[in-house]
Scaffold this motif. Structure first.
Motif, short mmCIF file in Angstrom:
data_model
loop_
_atom_site.label_atom_id
_atom_site.label_comp_id
_atom_site.label_asym_id
_atom_site.label_seq_id
_atom_site.Cartn_x
_atom_site.Cartn_y
_atom_site.Cartn_z
N ALA A 263 -4.68 0.14 1.30
CA ALA A 263 -3.99 1.43 1.24
C ALA A 263 -2.65 1.30 0.53
N ILE A 264 -1.91 0.25 0.84
CA ILE A 264 -0.61 0.03 0.19
C ILE A 264 -0.79 -0.13 -1.32
N LEU A 265 -1.75 -0.94 -1.72
CA LEU A 265 -1.96 -1.17 -3.16
C LEU A 265 -2.52 0.06 -3.86
N GLU A 266 -3.37 0.82 -3.20
CA GLU A 266 -3.88 2.06 -3.81
C GLU A 266 -2.73 3.05 -4.03
N TYR A 267 -1.86 3.16 -3.03
CA TYR A 267 -0.69 4.03 -3.20
C TYR A 267 0.21 3.49 -4.31
N ALA A 268 0.42 2.18 -4.32
CA ALA A 268 1.29 1.57 -5.34
C ALA A 268 0.75 1.82 -6.75
N ALA A 269 -0.56 1.83 -6.92
CA ALA A 269 -1.14 2.11 -8.23
C ALA A 269 -0.86 3.56 -8.64
N LEU A 270 -0.99 4.49 -7.72
CA LEU A 270 -0.66 5.90 -8.00
C LEU A 270 0.82 6.04 -8.31
N TYR A 271 1.63 5.34 -7.55
CA TYR A 271 3.08 5.33 -7.75
C TYR A 271 3.42 4.80 -9.15
N ALA A 272 2.81 3.70 -9.53
CA ALA A 272 3.07 3.10 -10.85
C ALA A 272 2.69 4.05 -11.98
N ASP A 273 1.64 4.84 -11.77
CA ASP A 273 1.19 5.77 -12.80
C ASP A 273 1.97 7.08 -12.82
N SER A 274 2.80 7.32 -11.81
CA SER A 274 3.56 8.57 -11.73
C SER A 274 4.77 8.52 -12.67
N GLU A 275 5.29 9.69 -12.98
CA GLU A 275 6.42 9.75 -13.89
C GLU A 275 7.72 9.23 -13.27
N ALA A 276 8.02 9.67 -12.05
CA ALA A 276 9.30 9.30 -11.43
C ALA A 276 9.14 8.64 -10.06
N GLY A 277 7.90 8.31 -9.70
CA GLY A 277 7.67 7.65 -8.42
C GLY A 277 7.18 8.57 -7.32
N GLN A 278 6.96 9.83 -7.64
CA GLN A 278 6.48 10.77 -6.63
C GLN A 278 4.98 10.99 -6.80
N VAL A 279 4.24 10.73 -5.73
CA VAL A 279 2.80 10.91 -5.71
C VAL A 279 2.51 12.13 -4.83
N PRO A 280 1.73 13.10 -5.33
CA PRO A 280 1.40 14.26 -4.51
C PRO A 280 0.74 13.84 -3.19
N PHE A 281 1.17 14.45 -2.09
CA PHE A 281 0.69 14.09 -0.77
C PHE A 281 -0.83 14.08 -0.68
N LYS A 282 -1.49 15.03 -1.32
CA LYS A 282 -2.96 15.11 -1.23
C LYS A 282 -3.64 13.88 -1.86
N GLN A 283 -2.92 13.09 -2.66
CA GLN A 283 -3.48 11.89 -3.26
C GLN A 283 -3.19 10.63 -2.44
N TRP A 284 -2.36 10.73 -1.43
CA TRP A 284 -2.00 9.54 -0.66
C TRP A 284 -3.21 9.00 0.07
N PRO A 285 -3.44 7.70 0.02
CA PRO A 285 -4.47 7.11 0.88
C PRO A 285 -4.08 7.34 2.35
N ALA A 286 -5.05 7.60 3.20
CA ALA A 286 -4.77 7.87 4.62
C ALA A 286 -3.97 6.73 5.25
N GLY A 287 -4.20 5.52 4.81
CA GLY A 287 -3.56 4.36 5.40
C GLY A 287 -2.07 4.24 5.19
N VAL A 288 -1.46 5.07 4.33
CA VAL A 288 0.00 5.03 4.16
C VAL A 288 0.69 6.21 4.83
N LYS A 289 -0.07 7.20 5.21
CA LYS A 289 0.53 8.38 5.84
C LYS A 289 1.16 7.97 7.16
N GLY A 290 2.41 8.40 7.36
CA GLY A 290 3.14 8.07 8.58
C GLY A 290 3.84 6.72 8.53
N HIS A 291 3.78 6.03 7.39
CA HIS A 291 4.38 4.70 7.27
C HIS A 291 5.65 4.66 6.42
#
Length: 136
Positions: A95-123
């Motif tokens: 989950a951390i790495l999946e979010y990190a990949a989305l983060y890396a591909d984002s323009e300024a580091g913001q990933v839309p909540f609906k794309q967050w892997p469930a495993g990072v929500k609340g962390h």
């Protein structure tokens, strides 16, 4: 304190001395939660070539000691994040790495909540602005 240079680019920096949980410093074999999470992150990355562009780095103590199993996501020109309270296992690492990949591909580091892997929500613990910027 000594600063060691690392490869620049998107990275997950894991605290390798973090507690295992709220109640335990180490597992039955004397291994810290942070060290176990680093192992899990590296194993998850090795299992998926799509995650190879992310650096998995480790350092002692991110000073998030009120939490456990913490990581810092960072990349040049992007908002950084500190996340924690993970079980040091394969599911959390993925989950951390999946979010990190989305983060890396984002323009300024913001990933839309609906794309967050469930495993990072609340962390998420904190976010930090990149040098020379603040968030609007």
């Amino acid at each position: 304190m000594k600063l060691d240079p690392v490869t620049r680019g998107p990275a997950v920096v894991a605290c390798n001395t973090c507690r295992l949980s709220t109640d335990a410093r180490e597992d039955a074999e004397g291994r810290r939660g942070g060290a176990l999470l680093v192992q899990a992150l590296r194993a998850a990355q090795a299992a998926d070539p799509a995650l190879a562009h992310l650096a998995v780095q480790e350092m002692p103590c991110l000073f998030a000691c009120a939490e456990f199993c913490t990581v810092h996501l960072r990349a040049a020109g992007k908002v950084g994040y500190v996340l924690g309270r993970f079980a040091p296992d394969a599911d959390a690492a993925r989950a951390i790495l999946e979010y990190a990949a989305l983060y890396a591909d984002s323009e300024a580091g913001q990933v839309p909540f609906k794309q967050w892997p469930a495993g990072v929500k609340g962390h998420f613990i904190t976010r930090t602005p990149p040098e020379g910027f603040i968030v609007e």
